[in-house]
Design an enzyme around this catalytic site. Structure first.
Site, short mmCIF file in Angstrom:
data_model
loop_
_atom_site.label_atom_id
_atom_site.label_comp_id
_atom_site.label_asym_id
_atom_site.label_seq_id
_atom_site.Cartn_x
_atom_site.Cartn_y
_atom_site.Cartn_z
N SER A 269 0.84 -1.20 0.00
CA SER A 269 0.00 0.00 0.00
C SER A 269 0.87 1.25 0.00
O SER A 269 1.96 1.25 0.58
CB SER A 269 -0.85 -0.01 1.27
OG SER A 269 -1.45 1.25 1.48
N TYR B 226 -1.95 -1.29 10.82
CA TYR B 226 -2.17 -1.83 9.47
C TYR B 226 -0.99 -1.48 8.57
O TYR B 226 -0.42 -2.32 7.88
CB TYR B 226 -3.49 -1.27 8.89
CG TYR B 226 -3.54 -1.29 7.39
CD1 TYR B 226 -3.77 -2.48 6.70
CD2 TYR B 226 -3.33 -0.12 6.64
CE1 TYR B 226 -3.79 -2.51 5.32
CE2 TYR B 226 -3.35 -0.14 5.27
CZ TYR B 226 -3.58 -1.34 4.61
OH TYR B 226 -3.58 -1.35 3.24
N LYS C 285 2.31 -3.77 6.60
CA LYS C 285 2.78 -3.70 5.20
C LYS C 285 4.28 -3.40 5.17
O LYS C 285 5.02 -4.02 4.41
CB LYS C 285 2.00 -2.63 4.42
CG LYS C 285 0.51 -2.89 4.28
CD LYS C 285 0.21 -4.12 3.45
CE LYS C 285 -1.28 -4.37 3.27
NZ LYS C 285 -1.59 -5.67 2.68
C1 UD1 Z 1 -6.92 4.66 3.49
C2 UD1 Z 1 -5.72 4.10 4.20
C3 UD1 Z 1 -4.83 3.42 3.19
C4 UD1 Z 1 -5.62 2.40 2.41
C5 UD1 Z 1 -6.78 3.10 1.72
C6 UD1 Z 1 -7.63 2.21 0.86
C7 UD1 Z 1 -4.06 5.27 5.68
C8 UD1 Z 1 -3.74 6.54 6.41
N1 UD1 Z 1 -5.14 5.24 4.92
O1 UD1 Z 1 -6.46 5.69 2.63
O2 UD1 Z 1 -3.79 2.79 3.86
O3 UD1 Z 1 -4.79 1.77 1.49
O4 UD1 Z 1 -7.57 3.68 2.73
O5 UD1 Z 1 -8.28 1.25 1.61
O6 UD1 Z 1 -3.35 4.34 5.84
N2 UD1 Z 1 -12.93 10.98 3.45
C9 UD1 Z 1 -14.00 11.79 3.78
N3 UD1 Z 1 -15.13 11.20 4.29
C10 UD1 Z 1 -15.24 9.84 4.46
C11 UD1 Z 1 -14.15 9.02 4.11
C12 UD1 Z 1 -13.00 9.63 3.63
O7 UD1 Z 1 -13.95 13.01 3.65
O8 UD1 Z 1 -16.31 9.38 4.95
C13 UD1 Z 1 -11.71 11.59 2.87
C14 UD1 Z 1 -10.44 11.35 3.65
O9 UD1 Z 1 -10.26 12.34 4.62
C15 UD1 Z 1 -9.39 11.39 2.53
C16 UD1 Z 1 -10.13 10.84 1.32
O10 UD1 Z 1 -11.52 10.99 1.61
O11 UD1 Z 1 -9.02 12.72 2.26
C17 UD1 Z 1 -9.85 9.37 1.05
O12 UD1 Z 1 -10.09 8.62 2.22
P1 UD1 Z 1 -10.14 7.01 2.23
O13 UD1 Z 1 -10.99 6.53 1.12
O14 UD1 Z 1 -10.50 6.58 3.62
O15 UD1 Z 1 -8.64 6.59 1.88
P2 UD1 Z 1 -7.25 7.05 2.56
O16 UD1 Z 1 -7.45 7.58 3.92
O17 UD1 Z 1 -6.54 7.87 1.55
#
Ligand code: UD1
Length: 339
Positions: free
Chosen positions: A124, A148, A152
């Site tokens: 990842s 997590y 990795k």
């Molecule tokens: C997370 C994990 C990553 C993993 C990936 C895919 C970390 C820190 N993050 O990435 O390891 O590989 O998921 O499973 O290790 N957001 C919202 N509202 C929500 C959900 C998300 O605003 O309800 C925003 C988050 O703040 C971020 C973006 O959407 O800016 C993407 O979030 P998300 O889909 O959860 O992925 P990551 O945090 O990038």
């Protein structure tokens, strides 16, 4: 080749199984179905018109894992099996370390015993940790901010040590950015258990009416519109990257290679919402909420190494990702059925 796909009933594993079969490989799936429904297997068989051998097995169990290798002529392994929820890993570190690391151990040990040397690992972009350089290249140091992510980082280190000790290994470490989207049929896609942790499945469940509104975690980041920016990659492009990596390690003389699998494109949360509204024709109500602990403002892949060495690139746009996610979600509002 006859390819063992651990975690082959999961989101990325299942899409990869279909592409392996389409490329002419035989597939053996090993999955404990702890985070996947058994009904996905029938869909994979229907979509591919091929046979798939399935072992329901806990791969932390060395004896059970050894049994799979003793029963099948395996040429290569793509290792997806693992727990993947960041928040849950903070709450249950022992469970994450034990499951993810023991699973890798049993599989590598059985491979070693049976002389199987080709291993593709599902890593990842989280291994880049909090590096301030937003465009990630494979040579950056690795780190993590949660258990997590550490699993990795640790498995990557085990693989480097293994390749160092015995150069007959052919190992690919694939660092995924943010996988989203679904198979074009709408028959398979991401089916999270409980409340989705990730943006795209949450947006899709709001669009289909399963949830009232999305929370946007922070709008005061140092990004063009203030919301978090990520590199979203279509799961079909990601699956194609695995097939390309498997081909590549079959011919390379390098014991270990690392490739970023990302699109190289960066989209904000608000851009994803807008793209999903276009794709679905529905409004996505949202409210700005505080930042989520541990989130970074922005990062994306430099995918040029994979482009060059694998002859692979991500071709699907954020609109394609939303259209395909919506087809899956609207055809399967409650995800995969129970058998
Ligand atoms: C997370 C994990 C990553 C993993 C990936 C895919 C970390 C820190 N993050 O990435 O390891 O590989 O998921 O499973 O290790 N957001 C919202 N509202 C929500 C959900 C998300 O605003 O309800 C925003 C988050 O703040 C971020 C973006 O959407 O800016 C993407 O979030 P998300 O889909 O959860 O992925 P990551 O945090 O990038």
């Amino acid at each position: 080749m006859r390819v063992l796909v651990t975690g082959g009933a999961g989101y990325i594993g299942s899409h990869t199984v279909l592409q392996l079969l389409a490329a002419g490989h035989d597939v053996v799936v090993a999955d404990d179905f702890s985070n996947a429904k058994a009904s996905i297997i029938g869909r994979l068989v229907n979509l591919s018109s091929k046979q798939i051998t399935v072992y329901t097995v806990d791969l932390t169990d060395e004896i059970a894992t050894e049994h799979v290798f003793a029963s099948e002529e395996i040429d290569a392994v793509i290792h997806f099996a693992g727990f993947k929820a960041v928040g849950e890993s903070v709450a249950k570190p022992l469970s994450y370390y034990r499951n993810n690391i023991d699973t890798a151990f049993s599989v590598l040990k059985a491979m070693d015993a049976h002389g199987v040397r080709q291993f593709v690992f599902s890593s990842s972009a989280t291994v880049y940790g909090e590096n301030p350089v937003r465009e990630r290249t494979e040579d950056m140091p690795t780190s993590a901010t949660n258990p997590y992510g550490w699993t990795k980082v640790m498995i990557e280190q085990i693989l480097r040590d293994l390749a160092e000790a015995d150069e007959s290994w052919r190992i690919a470490i694939l660092r995924y950015f943010n996988p989203v989207g679904a198979h074009v049929s709408g028959d398979i896609g991401e089916d999270p258990t409980g409340i989705p942790n990730n943006l795209m499945p949450f947006v899709a469940q709001v669009a289909v009416g399963r949830r009232d509104k999305l929370q946007v975690f922070g709008d005061d980041y140092d990004t063009p519109d203030g919301t978090g920016v990520r590199d979203y990659i279509h799961v079909e492009d990601l699956a194609a990257g695995h097939v390309a990596a498997l081909d590549r390690i079959g011919t390379t003389d390098q014991p270990l290679s690392v490739w970023n699998l990302g699109s190289g494109q960066a989209n904000s949360v608000l851009e994803v919402i807008a793209a999903f509204e276009r794709a679905s024709g529905r409004d996505i109500p949202y409210a700005v909420a505080p930042r989520r602990s541990g989130d970074l403002p922005a990062y994306w892949a430099d995918p040029s190494k994979a482009n060059r060495e694998l002859g692979w690139e991500a071709t699907r746009t954020i609109d394609d990702m939303c259209v395909d996610t919506w087809r899956w979600q609207s055809q399967n509002p409650d995800g995969f059925p129970d058998l």
